[in-house]
Design an enzyme around this catalytic site. Structure first.
Site, short mmCIF file in Angstrom:
data_model
loop_
_atom_site.label_atom_id
_atom_site.label_comp_id
_atom_site.label_asym_id
_atom_site.label_seq_id
_atom_site.Cartn_x
_atom_site.Cartn_y
_atom_site.Cartn_z
N LEU A 91 -50.27 -51.60 -6.25
CA LEU A 91 -49.87 -50.34 -6.88
C LEU A 91 -50.97 -49.27 -6.87
O LEU A 91 -51.01 -48.39 -7.71
CB LEU A 91 -49.38 -50.63 -8.31
CG LEU A 91 -48.26 -51.69 -8.38
CD1 LEU A 91 -47.78 -51.88 -9.81
CD2 LEU A 91 -47.09 -51.35 -7.46
N HIS A 110 -41.20 -52.31 -0.40
CA HIS A 110 -40.78 -51.41 -1.48
C HIS A 110 -39.43 -51.90 -2.01
O HIS A 110 -38.52 -52.19 -1.21
CB HIS A 110 -40.67 -49.97 -0.97
CG HIS A 110 -40.30 -49.02 -2.06
ND1 HIS A 110 -41.22 -48.61 -3.01
CD2 HIS A 110 -39.12 -48.45 -2.38
CE1 HIS A 110 -40.60 -47.82 -3.88
NE2 HIS A 110 -39.33 -47.69 -3.51
C1 GAR Z 1 -42.35 -56.04 -5.94
O1 GAR Z 1 -41.04 -55.83 -6.39
C2 GAR Z 1 -42.71 -54.99 -4.91
O2 GAR Z 1 -41.65 -54.64 -4.07
C3 GAR Z 1 -43.11 -53.84 -5.79
O3 GAR Z 1 -43.86 -54.44 -6.82
C4 GAR Z 1 -43.34 -55.76 -7.06
C5 GAR Z 1 -44.49 -56.73 -7.07
O4 GAR Z 1 -44.07 -58.03 -7.40
N1 GAR Z 1 -43.85 -52.85 -5.06
C6 GAR Z 1 -43.73 -51.55 -5.29
O5 GAR Z 1 -43.05 -51.09 -6.18
C7 GAR Z 1 -44.53 -50.65 -4.34
N2 GAR Z 1 -44.07 -49.29 -4.42
P1 GAR Z 1 -44.92 -59.31 -7.01
O6 GAR Z 1 -46.36 -59.06 -7.48
O7 GAR Z 1 -44.29 -60.44 -7.78
O8 GAR Z 1 -44.85 -59.50 -5.52
#
Ligand code: GAR
Length: 214
Positions: A91, A110
């Protein structure tokens, strides 16, 4: 062998999907050489450690300003020298210089169907909150190459997921992960590691004739 650095911020379920796919042979010709987190408490770092993968913490908060962080982050990436940088729930905005130096070698997952529900302020659970607020009936996930824009680079693959009556941001997030993210990201890495896709201008083209139905 494609050397990857995976960047994470939180739970690391996408990192886990990559680790599992490397273990099962769903991803071939690739290895993770390091995991970078901006958050020392990220569960993702535990997942990396369980696989004896070095975890590196680099938080913008530990630097006097964003420029200093960007320089240190880019220098660390240069030192690691990956063939592919995977943003798996990372992020933090990627420094423009890193994007230029690793052109078409950074991928991001995403949790929506780009160009919907993306850009500044659309990350993690917030994306699913906005999807529910707007009342769309179909959402999904997108894996794309990262360019200098926000969620704007060439799209590698997308998968649609239905929104259900009574969904909360949490239930929707989970379904999008299960039905789309954890499938798309490993598949894209496998395609890159095995030379099945290429970037042509703004678009990603498949070099094989097989249409993979994810
Ligand atoms: C996931 O849903 C990913 O797609 C999102 O953060 C989450 C992380 O989960 N990413 C974004 O929103 C990027 N813009 P995780 O740490 O369990 O993989």
């Amino acid at each position: 062998m494609l050397k990857m650095v995976v960047c994470v911020s939180g739970g690391g379920t996408n990192l886990q999907a990559i680790l599992d796919s490397l273990g099962s042979g769903r991803i071939t010709n690739a290895e993770i050489i390091a995991v970078i987190s901006n958050n020392a408490g990220a569960k993702a770092l535990e997942r990396a450690a369980a696989h004896h993968i070095p975890g590196i913490v680099m938080s913008p908060k530990k630097y006097p300003d964003r420029e200093a962080f960007n320089e240190a982050f880019t220098a660390k990436m240069r030192e690691l020298g990956p063939d592919l940088i995977v943003l798996a729930g990372f992020l933090v905005r990627i420094p423009p210089r890193m994007v230029a130096e690793f052109s078409n070698r950074i991928v991001n997952i995403h949790p929506a169907l780009i160009p919907s529900f993306c850009g500044v302020g659309y990350y993690g659970l917030r994306v699913h909150e906005k999807v529910l607020e707007r009342g769309v009936k179909v959402t999904g996930a997108t894996v794309h190459f990262v360019n200098e824009g926000m969620d704007e680079g060439p799209i590698i693959e997308q998968k649609a997921v239905r929104v259900r009556e009574g969904d909360t941001p949490e239930t929707l997030q989970r379904r999008v992960m299960e039905q789309a993210e954890w499938i798309l990201l490993p598949a894209a890495i496998d395609d890159i590691a095995n030379g099945r896709i290429a970037v042509k201008g703004e678009r990603v083209v498949r070099l094989d004739t097989v249409c993979r139905d994810t």
